[in-house]
Design a protein around this motif. Structure first.
Motif, PDB file in Angstrom:
ATOM      1  N   TRP A 144      65.048  21.153 -56.696  1.00 21.33           N
ATOM      2  CA  TRP A 144      66.160  20.891 -55.609  1.00 21.33           C
ATOM      3  C   TRP A 144      66.854  19.800 -56.431  1.00 21.33           C
ATOM      4  O   TRP A 144      66.703  19.127 -57.315  1.00 21.33           O
ATOM      5  CB  TRP A 144      65.317  20.217 -54.472  1.00 21.33           C
ATOM      6  CG  TRP A 144      66.261  20.245 -53.218  1.00 21.33           C
ATOM      7  CD1 TRP A 144      66.732  19.221 -52.480  1.00 21.33           C
ATOM      8  CD2 TRP A 144      66.867  21.229 -52.579  1.00 21.33           C
ATOM      9  NE1 TRP A 144      67.555  19.587 -51.393  1.00 21.33           N
ATOM     10  CE2 TRP A 144      67.366  21.085 -51.403  1.00 21.33           C
ATOM     11  CE3 TRP A 144      66.479  22.758 -52.626  1.00 21.33           C
ATOM     12  CZ2 TRP A 144      68.106  21.797 -50.501  1.00 21.33           C
ATOM     13  CZ3 TRP A 144      67.161  23.837 -51.845  1.00 21.33           C
ATOM     14  CH2 TRP A 144      67.873  23.295 -50.585  1.00 21.33           C
ATOM     15  N   ASN A 145      67.723  19.213 -55.309  1.00 22.95           N
ATOM     16  CA  ASN A 145      68.680  18.066 -55.925  1.00 22.95           C
ATOM     17  C   ASN A 145      67.832  16.573 -56.063  1.00 22.95           C
ATOM     18  O   ASN A 145      66.708  16.477 -55.344  1.00 22.95           O
ATOM     19  CB  ASN A 145      69.681  17.690 -55.004  1.00 22.95           C
ATOM     20  CG  ASN A 145      70.537  18.769 -54.553  1.00 22.95           C
ATOM     21  OD1 ASN A 145      71.217  19.747 -55.385  1.00 22.95           O
ATOM     22  ND2 ASN A 145      70.743  19.300 -53.236  1.00 22.95           N
ATOM     23  N   PHE A 146      68.468  15.746 -56.825  1.00 20.98           N
ATOM     24  CA  PHE A 146      67.754  14.502 -57.165  1.00 20.98           C
ATOM     25  C   PHE A 146      66.416  14.553 -57.968  1.00 20.98           C
ATOM     26  O   PHE A 146      65.541  13.644 -57.724  1.00 20.98           O
ATOM     27  CB  PHE A 146      67.685  13.799 -56.103  1.00 20.98           C
ATOM     28  CG  PHE A 146      69.156  13.288 -55.552  1.00 20.98           C
ATOM     29  CD1 PHE A 146      69.753  12.121 -55.975  1.00 20.98           C
ATOM     30  CD2 PHE A 146      69.678  14.046 -54.483  1.00 20.98           C
ATOM     31  CE1 PHE A 146      70.781  11.662 -55.482  1.00 20.98           C
ATOM     32  CE2 PHE A 146      71.058  13.793 -54.419  1.00 20.98           C
ATOM     33  CZ  PHE A 146      71.720  12.479 -54.796  1.00 20.98           C
ATOM     34  N   GLU A 147      66.304  15.493 -58.820  1.00 24.79           N
ATOM     35  CA  GLU A 147      64.935  15.638 -59.775  1.00 24.79           C
ATOM     36  C   GLU A 147      65.647  14.586 -60.751  1.00 24.79           C
ATOM     37  O   GLU A 147      66.637  14.178 -60.958  1.00 24.79           O
ATOM     38  CB  GLU A 147      64.690  16.920 -60.307  1.00 24.79           C
ATOM     39  CG  GLU A 147      63.841  17.744 -59.275  1.00 24.79           C
ATOM     40  CD  GLU A 147      63.206  18.802 -59.823  1.00 24.79           C
ATOM     41  OE1 GLU A 147      62.625  18.692 -61.117  1.00 24.79           O
ATOM     42  OE2 GLU A 147      62.620  19.531 -59.433  1.00 24.79           O
ATOM     43  N   LYS A 148      64.648  13.886 -61.483  1.00 26.37           N
ATOM     44  CA  LYS A 148      64.831  12.701 -62.304  1.00 26.37           C
ATOM     45  C   LYS A 148      64.101  13.018 -63.620  1.00 26.37           C
ATOM     46  O   LYS A 148      63.089  13.321 -63.480  1.00 26.37           O
ATOM     47  CB  LYS A 148      64.370  11.567 -61.497  1.00 26.37           C
ATOM     48  CG  LYS A 148      64.954  11.055 -60.397  1.00 26.37           C
ATOM     49  CD  LYS A 148      64.153  10.169 -59.532  1.00 26.37           C
ATOM     50  CE  LYS A 148      64.920  10.182 -57.976  1.00 26.37           C
ATOM     51  NZ  LYS A 148      64.498  11.636 -57.387  1.00 26.37           N
ATOM     52  N   PHE A 149      64.943  12.609 -64.618  1.00 29.90           N
ATOM     53  CA  PHE A 149      64.186  12.797 -65.944  1.00 29.90           C
ATOM     54  C   PHE A 149      64.324  11.408 -66.537  1.00 29.90           C
ATOM     55  O   PHE A 149      65.420  10.832 -66.957  1.00 29.90           O
ATOM     56  CB  PHE A 149      64.925  13.748 -66.788  1.00 29.90           C
ATOM     57  CG  PHE A 149      65.026  15.214 -66.229  1.00 29.90           C
ATOM     58  CD1 PHE A 149      64.071  16.255 -66.341  1.00 29.90           C
ATOM     59  CD2 PHE A 149      65.888  15.490 -65.052  1.00 29.90           C
ATOM     60  CE1 PHE A 149      63.981  17.579 -66.079  1.00 29.90           C
ATOM     61  CE2 PHE A 149      66.044  16.830 -64.640  1.00 29.90           C
ATOM     62  CZ  PHE A 149      65.041  17.869 -64.759  1.00 29.90           C
ATOM     63  N   LEU A 150      63.099  10.878 -66.978  1.00 29.71           N
ATOM     64  CA  LEU A 150      63.245   9.555 -67.916  1.00 29.71           C
ATOM     65  C   LEU A 150      63.345   9.740 -69.231  1.00 29.71           C
ATOM     66  O   LEU A 150      62.397  10.458 -69.698  1.00 29.71           O
ATOM     67  CB  LEU A 150      61.940   8.888 -67.328  1.00 29.71           C
ATOM     68  CG  LEU A 150      61.998   7.461 -68.055  1.00 29.71           C
ATOM     69  CD1 LEU A 150      63.150   6.424 -67.311  1.00 29.71           C
ATOM     70  CD2 LEU A 150      60.624   6.546 -67.506  1.00 29.71           C
ATOM     71  N   ILE A 151      64.201   9.267 -70.013  1.00 27.60           N
ATOM     72  CA  ILE A 151      64.544   9.515 -71.394  1.00 27.60           C
ATOM     73  C   ILE A 151      64.171   8.293 -72.224  1.00 27.60           C
ATOM     74  O   ILE A 151      64.551   7.003 -71.884  1.00 27.60           O
ATOM     75  CB  ILE A 151      66.024  10.085 -71.599  1.00 27.60           C
ATOM     76  CG1 ILE A 151      66.148  11.129 -70.766  1.00 27.60           C
ATOM     77  CG2 ILE A 151      66.242  10.139 -73.080  1.00 27.60           C
ATOM     78  CD1 ILE A 151      65.495  12.367 -70.999  1.00 27.60           C
ATOM     79  N   SER A 152      63.365   8.313 -73.012  1.00 33.45           N
ATOM     80  CA  SER A 152      63.061   7.175 -74.176  1.00 33.45           C
ATOM     81  C   SER A 152      64.430   6.705 -74.963  1.00 33.45           C
ATOM     82  O   SER A 152      65.103   7.386 -74.708  1.00 33.45           O
ATOM     83  CB  SER A 152      61.973   7.497 -75.004  1.00 33.45           C
ATOM     84  OG  SER A 152      62.495   8.482 -76.034  1.00 33.45           O
ATOM     85  N   LYS A 153      64.183   5.410 -75.412  1.00 38.81           N
ATOM     86  CA  LYS A 153      65.107   4.951 -76.411  1.00 38.81           C
ATOM     87  C   LYS A 153      65.646   5.898 -77.420  1.00 38.81           C
ATOM     88  O   LYS A 153      66.695   5.758 -77.966  1.00 38.81           O
ATOM     89  CB  LYS A 153      64.815   3.535 -76.655  1.00 38.81           C
ATOM     90  CG  LYS A 153      64.639   2.599 -75.677  1.00 38.81           C
ATOM     91  CD  LYS A 153      64.066   0.987 -76.321  1.00 38.81           C
ATOM     92  CE  LYS A 153      63.573   0.191 -75.321  1.00 38.81           C
ATOM     93  NZ  LYS A 153      63.114  -1.247 -75.816  1.00 38.81           N
TER      94      LYS A 153
END
Length: 182
Positions: A144-153
């Motif tokens: 769905w909308n607003f899935e989030k992916f955290l990316i490292s430096k």
């Protein structure tokens, strides 16, 4: 002679299928103003990539995403918004309309990109990478909308969060802070 030239042309135009992507820095999506933007410009920052929509029950998360941008930007963090119309037609607008909606309603200052597809046959390559890259949470299609992916430096996927994880939740802010401290 024509056949020979045609075969040479085909061999030159062949795109290798064994290219692998190791980081998000290999992608150059178009920003909301229509300019190709290399994600390499964010190298060294922690990123939160989000597929967004203007007419979704989760749309108020723009407020929390903007709060994250303001809280952590000076520490090397950016939210990147990618509007998509894949779920219930909840992002029907043009890039210009989306940009105006985000500014007027949520005073969004984080980088926004041109509307793309985040699943299906026309899925943008960045989201193909994000949904298949290994991480400790889960892989597979966006639900769905607003899935989030955290990316490292260093441009690698650290964590993935479903739509119902609020931007300012302890779960997400702790993950952001841990990534910033690495």
């Amino acid at each position: 002679m024509k056949t020979f030239l045609y075969l040479i042309l085909l061999s030159v135009m062949t795109i290798p299928t064994n290219i692998t992507v190791d980081t998000i820095y290999d992608f150059k999506p178009t920003n909301i103003n229509g300019k190709e933007t290399s994600l390499n410009k964010f190298k060294g920052d922690v990123l939160l990539i989000v597929n967004t929509a203007s007419e979704c029950g989760y749309t108020p998360q723009y407020e929390g995403l903007q709060a994250l941008q303001e809280k952590y930007n000076k520490k090397g963090f950016n939210v990147l918004g990618f509007p998509a119309n894949n779920f219930g037609g909840q992002e029907p607008g043009t890039d210009k309309q989306i940009k105006k909606f985000c500014k007027v309603n949520y005073d969004v200052s984080f980088p926004m990109f041109s509307k793309i597809s985040v699943k299906g046959k026309d899925q943008h390559p960045l989201f193909d990478y994000l949904t298949s890259a290994q991480n400790p949470d889960f892989t597979g299609a966006i639900k769905w909308n607003f899935e989030k992916f955290l990316i490292s430096k260093d441009g690698k996927l650290l964590h993935r969060f479903r739509s119902d994880v609020e931007p300012e939740s302890d779960e997400l802010t702790n993950a952001i802070e841990n990534a910033l401290n690495q």
